[in-house]
Design a protein around this motif. Structure first.
Motif, PDB file in Angstrom:
ATOM      1  N   SER A 178       0.363  -1.258  -0.309  1.00 52.40           N
ATOM      2  CA  SER A 178      -0.092  -0.004  -0.137  1.00 52.40           C
ATOM      3  C   SER A 178       0.815   1.212  -0.113  1.00 52.40           C
ATOM      4  O   SER A 178       0.236   2.332   0.229  1.00 52.40           O
ATOM      5  CB  SER A 178      -1.085   0.119   0.812  1.00 52.40           C
ATOM      6  OG  SER A 178      -1.775  -0.623   1.267  1.00 52.40           O
ATOM      7  N   LEU A 195      -5.051  -6.212  -3.076  1.00 57.14           N
ATOM      8  CA  LEU A 195      -5.498  -4.901  -1.512  1.00 57.14           C
ATOM      9  C   LEU A 195      -6.129  -5.524  -0.849  1.00 57.14           C
ATOM     10  O   LEU A 195      -6.970  -6.518  -1.122  1.00 57.14           O
ATOM     11  CB  LEU A 195      -6.068  -3.392  -2.371  1.00 57.14           C
ATOM     12  CG  LEU A 195      -5.624  -2.956  -3.551  1.00 57.14           C
ATOM     13  CD1 LEU A 195      -6.699  -1.582  -4.768  1.00 57.14           C
ATOM     14  CD2 LEU A 195      -4.462  -2.544  -3.291  1.00 57.14           C
ATOM     15  N   GLU A 198     -10.273  -2.219   2.304  1.00 56.30           N
ATOM     16  CA  GLU A 198     -10.975  -1.545   2.273  1.00 56.30           C
ATOM     17  C   GLU A 198     -11.942  -0.645   1.944  1.00 56.30           C
ATOM     18  O   GLU A 198     -13.051  -1.092   1.466  1.00 56.30           O
ATOM     19  CB  GLU A 198      -9.724  -0.163   2.498  1.00 56.30           C
ATOM     20  CG  GLU A 198      -8.563  -0.339   2.537  1.00 56.30           C
ATOM     21  CD  GLU A 198      -7.679   0.925   2.166  1.00 56.30           C
ATOM     22  OE1 GLU A 198      -8.298   1.137   1.785  1.00 56.30           O
ATOM     23  OE2 GLU A 198      -5.812   0.533   2.276  1.00 56.30           O
ATOM     24  N   GLN A 206      -6.760   4.029  -3.796  1.00 55.79           N
ATOM     25  CA  GLN A 206      -5.516   2.804  -4.133  1.00 55.79           C
ATOM     26  C   GLN A 206      -5.152   2.426  -5.643  1.00 55.79           C
ATOM     27  O   GLN A 206      -4.487   2.444  -6.413  1.00 55.79           O
ATOM     28  CB  GLN A 206      -5.377   1.637  -3.708  1.00 55.79           C
ATOM     29  CG  GLN A 206      -5.018   1.748  -1.672  1.00 55.79           C
ATOM     30  CD  GLN A 206      -4.340   1.096  -1.044  1.00 55.79           C
ATOM     31  OE1 GLN A 206      -3.113   0.563  -1.585  1.00 55.79           O
ATOM     32  NE2 GLN A 206      -4.881   0.283  -0.229  1.00 55.79           N
ATOM     33  N   GLY A 270      -0.664  -0.643   4.788  1.00 54.22           N
ATOM     34  CA  GLY A 270      -1.780  -1.093   4.755  1.00 54.22           C
ATOM     35  C   GLY A 270      -2.384  -1.710   6.308  1.00 54.22           C
ATOM     36  O   GLY A 270      -3.606  -1.550   5.839  1.00 54.22           O
ATOM     37  N   ARG A 273      -3.769   1.950   7.212  1.00 56.30           N
ATOM     38  CA  ARG A 273      -4.362   1.764   6.345  1.00 56.30           C
ATOM     39  C   ARG A 273      -5.841   1.528   6.966  1.00 56.30           C
ATOM     40  O   ARG A 273      -7.278   2.060   7.566  1.00 56.30           O
ATOM     41  CB  ARG A 273      -5.002   2.040   4.240  1.00 56.30           C
ATOM     42  CG  ARG A 273      -3.672   2.311   4.629  1.00 56.30           C
ATOM     43  CD  ARG A 273      -3.487   2.198   3.095  1.00 56.30           C
ATOM     44  NE  ARG A 273      -4.690   2.502   2.109  1.00 56.30           N
ATOM     45  CZ  ARG A 273      -5.000   4.068   1.400  1.00 56.30           C
ATOM     46  NH1 ARG A 273      -4.171   5.026   1.473  1.00 56.30           N
ATOM     47  NH2 ARG A 273      -6.436   4.285   1.326  1.00 56.30           N
TER      48      ARG A 273
END
Length: 361
Positions: A178, A195, A198, A206, A270, A273
Motif C-alpha cells: 500500500s 489490496l 478497505e 489506491q 496497509g 490504513r
C-alpha cells in the motif's frame, strides 16, 4: 467481465477464532480443503507463507496432485532464496502441477526476516531489492542465452535455465502493498495487484495511485485483487449474530490478547490504513465491518463483509464497479465457508458481472 475467485489454504487447520487445530501440517486437511475449493468453483487458492512455515511450493505440489484444475497463487518472499534457484523451482512446478496452474505472489514483507538469514534492510531498500529479484526471475524464465546482472543487491554471471515455464511468456506474478514504492515496483513486474478490504473510497484511491504509477512508467496497469473475509447468514439478523460471535471468539483467543507478541508486531502501511478506517467507524458502505481487523491488529486480510448472500454479493459488485477483477475470500470456518461461497457467492457475482458487461456492450 470475468471475475476470478481465490481462496486460501494453510498447511494445517487454523482459524483466528479457534487457533491451531493440528500440529505442524495436516495432509488430510490440505487435500480436503483444496478439493473443496475446486468443487466450489474457485479459480485458485493462495498458499500462505511465513517465517518457519512449511514450504509453500511443496504444499502447492501436494494439493495439485489431488486436484485437476485448481490454480495456485504461491506466496513467495523475494531474496530469501537466490532468484535463479527460485525461478527454476517455479518453472519446474509449472510443469509438474499440470497445465500451468501456478502464480508467483511476491510478498516483500513489513520487516526483514533475520531468522531466515535475511539482510536487515529498511522498507524502501527491500522493495528495491524485490525489483531486482523479480527482474532476474523473469529473465531466467525467458532468456534463451546466459545473461549477466549487476545490481545493488544481486550480482550474477552467466545466469541461464534450460527449464522454462509452461505458461508463456512466463508464470504470472502478483504483488501486494500500500506504499508508493510498492505501486512503482508492481507495475514493472505484476499483472495482478492485491489490496486489502478497505472502504470503497480507500480502494478507489489506491486504484488511482496504481494507474498513475503505470501511466508514469508507460505500461498498462495491473488488474486488481481485493482480499476480504465473508460472513454470511440466512437473514441480516443471523449474519450479524454470527459476526458478533466470531468477534467474541477472536477476542478470547490468547494469540491476539493485548500485549501478546502478535499485537506487538510492526505494522505496515496497509495495516495502518485499515486501522485508520476502523477509527472512523465499525461499519462502512453496504456491508464492510472493521472490528475483526482491529481485534487482530489489522494484519492481513482481516476486514469482513457481513450479511445475507444477496447483500454480500452486491457489496462485492460495488468493488467490481471500481475496477476490481479478483476476490480473495476466506472464512472463519474454512471448510464449511468454502462450500457456502461456492453455493451462494461465486455464481451470483459472476452472473451479475457478466450481465453488466453485456449491458455496456
Amino acid at each position: 467481465m470475468s471475475i476470478e475467485f481465490v481462496g486460501m489454504i494453510f498447511p494445517r487447520q487454523w482459524s483466528e477464532t479457534r487457533g491451531v487445530r493440528s500440529p505442524d501440517f495436516d495432509l488430510e486437511f490440505i487435500r480436503h480443503h483444496a478439493r473443496s475449493h475446486e468443487h466450489a468453483g474457485f479459480d485458485r487458492v493462495l498458499i500462505a507463507s511465513g517465517p518457519g512455515s512449511a514450504d509453500s511450493l511443496q504444499i502447492a505440489a501436494y494439493a495439485a496432485a489431488h486436484t485437476e484444475r485448481l490454480g495456485f497463487m504461491i506466496a513467495h518472499r523475494p531474496a530469501l532464496t537466490a532468484p535463479t534457484v527460485a525461478a527454476r523451482a517455479f518453472a519446474t512446478l509449472d510443469h509438474t502441477t499440470g497445465g500451468g496452474r501456478i502464480r508467483l505472489h511476491a510478498i516483500t514483507g513489513i520487516t526483514a526476516e533475520p531468522q531466515e538469514g535475511d539482510t536487515l534492510l529498511d522498507k524502501t531498500e527491500r522493495y528495491k531489492r524485490t525489483d531486482e529479484y523479480l527482474e532476474i526471475v523473469r529473465r531466467t524464465w525467458t532468456e534463451e542465452e546466459p545473461f549477466d546482472f549487476a545490481g545493488q543487491y544481486f550480482n550474477i554471471k552467466g545466469a541461464f535455465s534450460p527449464v522454462k515455464p509452461l505458461q508463456k511468456p512466463h508464470i504470472p506474478i502478483s504483488f501486494g502493498g500500500s506504499s508508493d514504492i510498492a505501486y512503482q515496483i508492481a507495475v514493472k513486474h505484476a499483472d495482478l495487484y492485491a489490496l486489502w478490504g478497505e472502504p470503497l473510497g480507500g480502494v478507489a484511491e489506491q486504484i488511482g495511485k496504481l494507474k498513475a504509477a503505470a501511466q508514469a512508467a508507460g505500461v498498462e496497469a495491473p488488474r486488481v485483487s481485493l482480499s476480504v473475509r465473508l460472513i454470511l447468514g440466512a437473514t441480516e439478523e443471523l449474519a450479524w449474530q454470527r459476526a458478533e460471535q466470531i468477534l467474541a471468539q477472536i477476542k478470547a483467543n490468547p494469540q491476539f490478547a493485548a500485549g501478546s507478541p502478535w499485537q506487538k508486531r510492526i505494522k505496515g502501511t496497509g495495516s495502518e490504513r485499515l486501522l485508520a478506517a476502523a477509527a472512523r467507524g465499525d461499519r462502512h458502505d453496504r456491508a464492510l465491518w472493521m472490528p475483526t481487523a482491529t481485534a487482530v491488529g489489522a494484519y492481513g486480510d482481516t476486514t469482513a463483509l457481513v450479511g445475507t448472500p444477496e447483500t454480500v454479493a452486491q457489496a462485492l459488485l460495488d468493488y467490481v464497479d471500481l475496477g476490481v477483477t479478483t476476490f480473495l475470500n476466506r472464512g472463519y470456518d474454512p471448510l464449511y465457508d468454502t462450500v457456502d461461497y461456492g453455493r451462494w457467492i461465486i455464481p451470483a457475482v459472476r452472473e451479475e458481472a457478466q450481465r453488466r458487461t453485456a449491458r455496456v456492450a
